[in-house]
Design a protein around this motif. Structure first.
Motif, PDB file in Angstrom:
ATOM      1  N   LEU A 247     -25.485 -39.218 -31.332  1.00 43.72           N
ATOM      2  CA  LEU A 247     -24.210 -38.600 -30.960  1.00 43.72           C
ATOM      3  C   LEU A 247     -24.112 -38.423 -29.444  1.00 43.72           C
ATOM      4  CD1 LEU A 247     -21.611 -37.502 -32.170  1.00 43.72           C
ATOM      5  CD2 LEU A 247     -22.717 -35.279 -32.344  1.00 43.72           C
ATOM      6  N   ALA A 248     -25.211 -38.028 -28.799  1.00 46.03           N
ATOM      7  CA  ALA A 248     -25.218 -37.860 -27.341  1.00 46.03           C
ATOM      8  C   ALA A 248     -24.954 -39.183 -26.636  1.00 46.03           C
ATOM      9  CB  ALA A 248     -26.554 -37.279 -26.884  1.00 46.03           C
ATOM     10  N   LEU A 249     -25.598 -40.240 -27.098  1.00 45.23           N
ATOM     11  CA  LEU A 249     -25.357 -41.560 -26.503  1.00 45.23           C
ATOM     12  C   LEU A 249     -23.910 -41.999 -26.710  1.00 45.23           C
ATOM     13  CD1 LEU A 249     -28.674 -43.348 -27.511  1.00 45.23           C
ATOM     14  CD2 LEU A 249     -28.046 -42.459 -25.265  1.00 45.23           C
TER      15      LEU A 249
ATOM     16  N   ALA B  57     -18.490 -43.035 -24.690  1.00 44.10           N
ATOM     17  CA  ALA B  57     -17.062 -42.760 -24.887  1.00 44.10           C
ATOM     18  C   ALA B  57     -16.457 -42.071 -23.670  1.00 44.10           C
ATOM     19  CB  ALA B  57     -16.866 -41.895 -26.128  1.00 44.10           C
ATOM     20  N   SER B  58     -17.173 -41.128 -23.076  1.00 44.46           N
ATOM     21  CA  SER B  58     -16.615 -40.426 -21.916  1.00 44.46           C
ATOM     22  C   SER B  58     -16.498 -41.340 -20.707  1.00 44.46           C
ATOM     23  CB  SER B  58     -17.453 -39.202 -21.568  1.00 44.46           C
ATOM     24  OG  SER B  58     -18.719 -39.573 -21.064  1.00 44.46           O
TER      25      SER B  58
ATOM     26  N   VAL C 252     -12.564 -44.068 -17.259  1.00 41.26           N
ATOM     27  CA  VAL C 252     -11.987 -45.223 -16.560  1.00 41.26           C
ATOM     28  C   VAL C 252     -10.555 -45.458 -17.020  1.00 41.26           C
ATOM     29  CG1 VAL C 252     -12.167 -47.717 -16.232  1.00 41.26           C
ATOM     30  CG2 VAL C 252     -14.218 -46.309 -16.122  1.00 41.26           C
ATOM     31  N   VAL C 253     -10.317 -45.373 -18.310  1.00 42.37           N
ATOM     32  CA  VAL C 253      -8.962 -45.587 -18.834  1.00 42.37           C
ATOM     33  C   VAL C 253      -8.010 -44.506 -18.318  1.00 42.37           C
ATOM     34  CG1 VAL C 253      -7.569 -45.576 -20.957  1.00 42.37           C
ATOM     35  CG2 VAL C 253      -9.713 -46.864 -20.860  1.00 42.37           C
ATOM     36  N   ALA C 254      -8.469 -43.261 -18.261  1.00 42.05           N
ATOM     37  CA  ALA C 254      -7.612 -42.173 -17.770  1.00 42.05           C
ATOM     38  C   ALA C 254      -7.328 -42.300 -16.280  1.00 42.05           C
ATOM     39  CB  ALA C 254      -8.270 -40.824 -18.066  1.00 42.05           C
TER      40      ALA C 254
END
Length: 175
Positions: free
Chosen positions: A78-80, A85-86, A91-93
């Motif tokens: 989950l951490a990876l 994802a972040s 980058v997308v944001a």
């Protein structure tokens, strides 16, 4: 102009309007969760006494990822996932802000896809700073800004708490 004014000015340009402030704060919240998740995941692995070697953990197919999420390695996986994802979300944001700035400077610089993405990656790093967080908070209504700042401080406190939990688990498991 003082150094702090320059930093605040740079952070101010990195954060767009209100919706972009939400994006900056949301990505920051997701990004900062990966460390406590990783530490608590390691604590869970130690607590369960898993003998499976981490190098045997394969994450190439959907079935392997689901299997890892159902194993004691859930926190680590989950951490990876949160970290990846972040990074992508950051980058997308940042792309709308980059496109707006590059549109203004179109005559002076190249604006190919690779250039836009590389500038967005650099901007993503700037947008993770506390200066950018403060600018983003200033663009929100005060009650919402206070709530987001409280969430940020809770996340800051999660890291030492997670490390303390890991130390207690290691002490209990080895004793």
């Amino acid at each position: 102009m003082a150094v702090t004014d320059e930093v605040e000015s740079l952070a101010g340009r990195a954060v767009g309007g209100v919706s972009d402030a939400w994006a900056v704060l949301g990505v920051r919240l997701v990004r900062r969760l990966w460390v406590p998740c990783l530490v608590l995941g390691v604590a869970w692995v130690v607590w369960t006494g898993t003998t499976q070697d981490v190098s045997e953990l394969r994450l190439a197919t959907v079935q392997e990822i689901v299997g890892a999420l159902l194993s004691p390695f859930v926190g680590v996986v989950l951490a990876l996932g949160l970290r990846v994802a972040s990074t992508v979300l950051g980058v997308v944001a940042a792309l709308p802000v980059v496109r707006t700035d590059l549109r203004r400077a179109r005559r002076r610089m190249a604006t190919g896809v690779v250039h836009v993405v590389s500038v967005a990656i650099g901007l993503r790093w700037l947008r993770t700073t506390t200066a950018a967080r403060d600018v983003a908070l200033s663009r929100l209504r005060p009650p919402v800004a206070r709530t987001m700042l409280l969430l940020d401080r809770v996340e800051t406190a999660l890291v030492p708490v997670a490390v303390l939990v890991l130390l207690v688990v290691v002490a209990v498991a080895s004793g």
